[in-house]
Motif scaffolding. Structure first.
Motif, PDB file in Angstrom:
ATOM      1  N   GLU A   1      -8.335  12.428  16.400  1.00 19.85           N
ATOM      2  CA  GLU A   1      -7.416  13.557  16.296  1.00 19.85           C
ATOM      3  C   GLU A   1      -7.623  14.245  14.957  1.00 19.85           C
ATOM      4  O   GLU A   1      -7.550  13.611  13.912  1.00 19.85           O
ATOM      5  CB  GLU A   1      -5.960  13.106  16.420  1.00 19.85           C
ATOM      6  CG  GLU A   1      -5.543  12.802  17.839  1.00 19.85           C
ATOM      7  CD  GLU A   1      -4.050  12.616  17.961  1.00 19.85           C
ATOM      8  OE1 GLU A   1      -3.354  13.572  18.380  1.00 19.85           O
ATOM      9  OE2 GLU A   1      -3.568  11.519  17.635  1.00 19.85           O
TER      10      GLU A   1
ATOM     11  N   THR B   1       3.281  13.553  18.478  1.00 19.16           N
ATOM     12  CA  THR B   1       3.531  12.140  18.739  1.00 19.16           C
ATOM     13  C   THR B   1       2.414  11.626  19.641  1.00 19.16           C
ATOM     14  O   THR B   1       2.044  12.278  20.618  1.00 19.16           O
ATOM     15  CB  THR B   1       4.892  11.901  19.421  1.00 19.16           C
ATOM     16  OG1 THR B   1       4.947  12.649  20.634  1.00 19.16           O
ATOM     17  CG2 THR B   1       6.040  12.305  18.526  1.00 19.16           C
ATOM     18  N   THR B   2       1.884  10.476  19.275  1.00 25.74           N
ATOM     19  CA  THR B   2       0.855   9.814  20.075  1.00 25.74           C
ATOM     20  C   THR B   2       1.362   8.428  20.415  1.00 25.74           C
ATOM     21  O   THR B   2       1.753   7.670  19.528  1.00 25.74           O
ATOM     22  CB  THR B   2      -0.474   9.716  19.288  1.00 25.74           C
ATOM     23  OG1 THR B   2      -0.911  11.033  18.940  1.00 25.74           O
ATOM     24  CG2 THR B   2      -1.542   9.018  20.110  1.00 25.74           C
ATOM     25  N   ASN B   3       1.381   8.115  21.710  1.00 23.86           N
ATOM     26  CA  ASN B   3       1.834   6.811  22.193  1.00 23.86           C
ATOM     27  C   ASN B   3       0.698   6.161  22.962  1.00 23.86           C
ATOM     28  O   ASN B   3       0.164   6.761  23.899  1.00 23.86           O
ATOM     29  CB  ASN B   3       3.056   6.955  23.103  1.00 23.86           C
ATOM     30  CG  ASN B   3       4.223   7.571  22.362  1.00 23.86           C
ATOM     31  OD1 ASN B   3       4.707   7.024  21.391  1.00 23.86           O
ATOM     32  ND2 ASN B   3       4.663   8.736  22.804  1.00 23.86           N
TER      33      ASN B   3
ATOM     34  N   THR C   1      -7.594   9.418  12.727  1.00 22.35           N
ATOM     35  CA  THR C   1      -6.687  10.545  12.532  1.00 22.35           C
ATOM     36  C   THR C   1      -6.998  11.200  11.195  1.00 22.35           C
ATOM     37  O   THR C   1      -7.017  10.522  10.169  1.00 22.35           O
ATOM     38  CB  THR C   1      -5.228  10.059  12.540  1.00 22.35           C
ATOM     39  OG1 THR C   1      -4.967   9.394  13.782  1.00 22.35           O
ATOM     40  CG2 THR C   1      -4.255  11.204  12.365  1.00 22.35           C
TER      41      THR C   1
ATOM     42  N   CYS D   1       2.813   7.888  15.472  1.00 18.84           N
ATOM     43  CA  CYS D   1       1.960   7.136  16.397  1.00 18.84           C
ATOM     44  C   CYS D   1       2.595   5.783  16.670  1.00 18.84           C
ATOM     45  O   CYS D   1       2.957   5.052  15.741  1.00 18.84           O
ATOM     46  CB  CYS D   1       0.574   6.948  15.785  1.00 18.84           C
ATOM     47  SG  CYS D   1      -0.560   6.060  16.860  1.00 18.84           S
TER      48      CYS D   1
ATOM     49  N   LEU E   1       3.519   5.281  11.542  1.00 20.43           N
ATOM     50  CA  LEU E   1       2.783   4.406  12.450  1.00 20.43           C
ATOM     51  C   LEU E   1       3.618   3.179  12.774  1.00 20.43           C
ATOM     52  O   LEU E   1       4.195   2.556  11.869  1.00 20.43           O
ATOM     53  CB  LEU E   1       1.464   3.967  11.805  1.00 20.43           C
ATOM     54  CG  LEU E   1       0.674   2.870  12.521  1.00 20.43           C
ATOM     55  CD1 LEU E   1       0.219   3.345  13.895  1.00 20.43           C
ATOM     56  CD2 LEU E   1      -0.505   2.447  11.675  1.00 20.43           C
TER      57      LEU E   1
END
Length: 168
Positions: free
Chosen positions: A75, A84-86, A99, A109, A138
């Protein structure tokens, strides 16, 4: 910036909202400024996805890795994106995440390791200047006993810029 867009443009396009991979042969994919993208890798599937965030926007990325899936996520943040990254990983899945924030952005994240022998590696950096504000949060949840994670994040903030990192 033009070269980065050119490189991303040469990758296979990921779906705008859903992206499913079933092949075990890893292929590179790209997505530019997704609003909400759901990524699913089937058992034994492999892929590399590059996501480029170029503008002030809100974005979410949900990743589901089935048993034995191999996934690499890169990313790049060039705009003031709230993202938001899940990531949810099944047994024996491997996920490597990179990232890079080159602009003020707010990135959250969450990684859930839900299967035995799941492994996650996250490396990242922020480089901001002027009055930019970079925030990275994180959270890695080890939901089973036999899983591994490794996270490294570095940052540089110059001028009046602010960089924040919080991780668990």
């Amino acid at each position: 910036m033009d070269r980065i867009l050119e490189i991303i443009g040469e990758l296979r396009k990921a779906g705008r909202e859903e992206f499913r991979v079933t092949t075990p042969v890893p292929q590179p994919y790209g997505a530019v400024d997704p609003e909400h993208l759901r990524v699913e890798l089937a058992a034994g599937a492999a892929a590399h996805l590059v996501v480029l965030h170029t503008k002030a926007a809100t974005s979410s990325l949900d990743v589901e890795l089935a048993e034995g899936a191999q996934f690499e996520l890169t990313e790049l943040f060039l705009g003031e994106t709230f993202c938001t990254t899940n990531v949810r990983q099944g047994a024996r899945s491997r996920c490597r995440m990179t990232t890079v924030l080159l602009a003020g952005a707010n990135v959250g994240c969450t990684v859930d390791l839900t299967g035995a022998d799941a492994e996650n590696s996250l490396g990242g950096t922020f480089l901001v200047g002027g009055r930019e504000h970079a925030v990275v949060k994180l959270r890695t949840n080890h939901r089973v006993a036999d899983c591994r994670s490794d996270s490294t994040f570095k940052g540089v903030a110059g001028g009046e810029a602010v960089g924040e990192f919080s991780g668990l």
